[in-house]
Design a protein around this motif. Structure first.
Motif, PDB file in Angstrom:
ATOM      1  N   LEU A   1       9.888  44.100  33.988  1.00 54.20           N
ATOM      2  CA  LEU A   1       9.859  45.484  34.109  1.00 54.20           C
ATOM      3  C   LEU A   1      10.641  46.439  33.231  1.00 54.20           C
ATOM      4  O   LEU A   1      10.058  47.396  32.547  1.00 54.20           O
ATOM      5  N   TRP A   2      11.739  45.508  32.945  1.00 57.86           N
ATOM      6  CA  TRP A   2      12.603  46.216  32.133  1.00 57.86           C
ATOM      7  C   TRP A   2      11.879  46.520  30.656  1.00 57.86           C
ATOM      8  O   TRP A   2      12.025  47.384  29.851  1.00 57.86           O
TER       9      TRP A   2
ATOM     10  N   LEU B   1      17.930  52.758  33.590  1.00 56.48           N
ATOM     11  CA  LEU B   1      18.915  51.385  33.069  1.00 56.48           C
ATOM     12  C   LEU B   1      18.570  51.082  31.488  1.00 56.48           C
ATOM     13  O   LEU B   1      19.316  50.719  30.809  1.00 56.48           O
ATOM     14  N   ALA B   2      17.186  50.970  31.538  1.00 60.16           N
ATOM     15  CA  ALA B   2      16.458  50.248  30.363  1.00 60.16           C
ATOM     16  C   ALA B   2      16.816  51.347  29.206  1.00 60.16           C
ATOM     17  O   ALA B   2      16.506  50.649  27.847  1.00 60.16           O
TER      18      ALA B   2
ATOM     19  N   ALA C   1      30.366  55.827  33.844  1.00 56.70           N
ATOM     20  CA  ALA C   1      29.345  55.886  32.824  1.00 56.70           C
ATOM     21  C   ALA C   1      27.984  55.248  33.331  1.00 56.70           C
ATOM     22  O   ALA C   1      26.980  55.700  33.354  1.00 56.70           O
ATOM     23  N   HIS C   2      28.237  54.176  34.211  1.00 58.14           N
ATOM     24  CA  HIS C   2      27.067  53.260  34.654  1.00 58.14           C
ATOM     25  C   HIS C   2      26.445  53.998  35.906  1.00 58.14           C
ATOM     26  O   HIS C   2      25.172  54.135  36.164  1.00 58.14           O
ATOM     27  N   ARG C   3      27.422  54.496  36.707  1.00 57.55           N
ATOM     28  CA  ARG C   3      26.894  55.371  37.858  1.00 57.55           C
ATOM     29  C   ARG C   3      26.101  56.498  37.398  1.00 57.55           C
ATOM     30  O   ARG C   3      25.306  56.581  38.233  1.00 57.55           O
ATOM     31  N   LYS C   4      26.542  57.127  36.658  1.00 63.92           N
ATOM     32  CA  LYS C   4      25.833  58.587  36.069  1.00 63.92           C
ATOM     33  C   LYS C   4      24.174  58.071  35.513  1.00 63.92           C
ATOM     34  O   LYS C   4      23.574  58.855  35.556  1.00 63.92           O
TER      35      LYS C   4
ATOM     36  N   ARG D   1      21.601  50.135  28.594  1.00 61.86           N
ATOM     37  CA  ARG D   1      20.613  49.298  27.689  1.00 61.86           C
ATOM     38  C   ARG D   1      20.879  47.999  26.971  1.00 61.86           C
ATOM     39  O   ARG D   1      20.141  47.177  26.889  1.00 61.86           O
ATOM     40  N   GLY D   2      22.250  47.870  27.045  1.00 60.15           N
ATOM     41  CA  GLY D   2      22.718  46.593  26.577  1.00 60.15           C
ATOM     42  C   GLY D   2      23.321  45.879  27.464  1.00 60.15           C
ATOM     43  O   GLY D   2      24.016  44.577  27.349  1.00 60.15           O
ATOM     44  N   LEU D   3      22.819  45.830  28.815  1.00 61.85           N
ATOM     45  CA  LEU D   3      23.342  45.227  30.013  1.00 61.85           C
ATOM     46  C   LEU D   3      23.181  43.814  29.734  1.00 61.85           C
ATOM     47  O   LEU D   3      21.958  43.158  29.277  1.00 61.85           O
TER      48      LEU D   3
END
Length: 422
Positions: A217-218, A236-237, A112-115, A243-245
């Motif tokens: 930046l995020w 990522l944001a 999921a993260h790589r995608k 978005r919840g990292l």
């Protein structure tokens, strides 16, 4: 990084690899890579003990996997050989719990993260970015001093990769050298940090600065209207999976993307110049047959293998090439050795730009963790050499390369050169 355990005195660099007792060989010794004397040790391990147990090292006990087929086996079984603990031999620092992004995840969470980041490195986006990268590379080459000695690493290798990184992150271009600095701090080995006068506290401070800058930046790009151009921070944001990292997860993902985009290409750019100078017949072949350039890019990456290894951790008791691996054991997949495996690459210690199976190298890994940025790296190297051949007849190495002290990043601190126009 784990505290060093009692290790035997090194004394391996420059010694006869066949004179040292097999059980005392420790190929994680960074001095071997700094002095470019690792090759005989890996050759011996491939011949005599391809899955080799080192009982004592600065990182504790670990297994070395040195043959191509065995590295492939480990790569393709992530359930047994997990990335989740760490991708380097040193264990995470409990006082600074930096996660290394999705490269240290397994299963659905990894996917999921790589995608989320994948579209930024996809061929469509690379094609979109290539004219901009070509223009920036052309400017870098136009500014090097013709007829004077200069450092290729600083003036070209770092500049090319850092301009690409700034583009992929949509990072302020005038501050792009910060990306290089943060990458260097993230990958420095314990002795490497000390060697350049940087303490662990300074390293942490640098990475926290990276987090602070990228957090701003995020926030600026969260829910921002689309510009039509893809960048890692915006992706990522705004993606559901990321978005919840948590802050340290975000920092780990940033470090993964920065190091992945910086160290590998930077050191392949430097390594390619050195390889062509050490093999002038191949340089002449390139000038006569520039159509070989795409294949040469693969041979440079095989030859250099900019990331020497990746670690896995056994999740169960298992057997690999007849050796019993216990649950929890560390396994180092030495790409640098697999890419010189005599059973796969004919005369592997020769640099040949027309090598038929150069693309079979393992420098990008294989399986679910195959390097997402491989096409970006290849594009940068191809464009750099197209633009270099158009401007210069010869990039001449005029002094000994200075290699960095690291068992993970196989690279160069300095490479003095002089360029000669047509």
């Amino acid at each position: 990084m784990s505290d060093p355990v009692s290790a035997p005195s090194k004394g391996q660099a420059g010694a006869d690899p066949y004179a040292i007792p097999l059980e005392r060989i420790d190929v994680s010794d960074s001095e071997l890579f700094e002095t470019d004397t690792q090759w005989g040790y890996f050759e011996r391990l491939r011949k005599e003990d391809p899955v080799h147990y080192c009982a004592r090292s600065d990182f504790g006990p670990y297994w070395s996997v040195t043959k191509y087929a065995d590295v492939l086996h480990v790569e393709k079984d992530p359930e047994v050989f997990s990335s989740a603990r760490s991708i380097v031999l040193g264990d995470p620092d409990p006082d600074f719990p930096l996660e290394a992004g999705f490269i240290t995840m397994d299963g659905a969470r990894h996917d999921a993260h790589r995608k989320v980041a994948q579209p930024v490195a996809a061929p469509r986006n690379i094609s979109y970015l290539e004219p901009l990268i070509r223009a920036r590379i052309g400017q870098i080459l136009d500014e090097v001093p013709v007829g004077e000695t200069f450092d290729w690493v600083d003036r070209v290798s770092i500049e090319v990769t850092t301009c690409m990184l700034a583009t992929l992150f949509d990072f302020p271009y005038e501050h792009r050298r910060k990306l290089t600095f943060w990458s260097d701090m993230a990958t420095a080995s314990p002795e490497g940090v000390g060697a350049v006068g940087v303490t662990e506290e300074q390293r942490r401070a640098a990475l926290l600065e990276c987090l602070e800058v990228f957090t701003a930046l995020w926030k600026a790009r969260q829910n921002a209207p689309s510009t039509g151009r893809l960048d890692f921070v915006t992706a990522l944001a705004n993606a559901e999976a990321t978005r919840g990292l948590a802050p340290m997860e975000y920092l780990g993902t940033l470090v993964l993307l920065i190091v992945g985009g910086n160290d590998t290409t930077r050191n392949s750019i430097s390594g390619g110049v050195l390889a062509l100078n050490e093999n002038p017949d191949q340089y002449a072949k390139l000038r006569a047959h520039p159509e070989l350039l795409p294949n040469m890019v693969s041979e440079i990456i095989r030859w250099q293998t900019p990331l020497a290894y990746m670690r896995r951790t056994a999740t169960i008791d298992t057997v690999l090439a007849g050796k019993r691996i216990a649950k929890g054991d560390k396994i180092a997949m030495w790409y640098v050795s697999a890419n010189r495996d005599e059973e796969v690459f004919e005369r592997p210690n020769e640099f040949r730009i027309d090598r038929e199976n150069a693309r079979d190298h393992l420098a990008f890994g294989r399986g679910v963790h195959f390097c997402m940025g491989s096409r970006i790296a290849e594009m940068q190297l191809r464009v750099l050499w197209e633009e270099t051949l158009a401007r210069f007849r010869h990039v001449e190495v005029v002094g000994a390369p200075v290699r960095i002290r690291s068992n993970f990043v196989q690279g160069y601190a300095h490479l003095p050169v002089r360029v000669h126009p047509h």
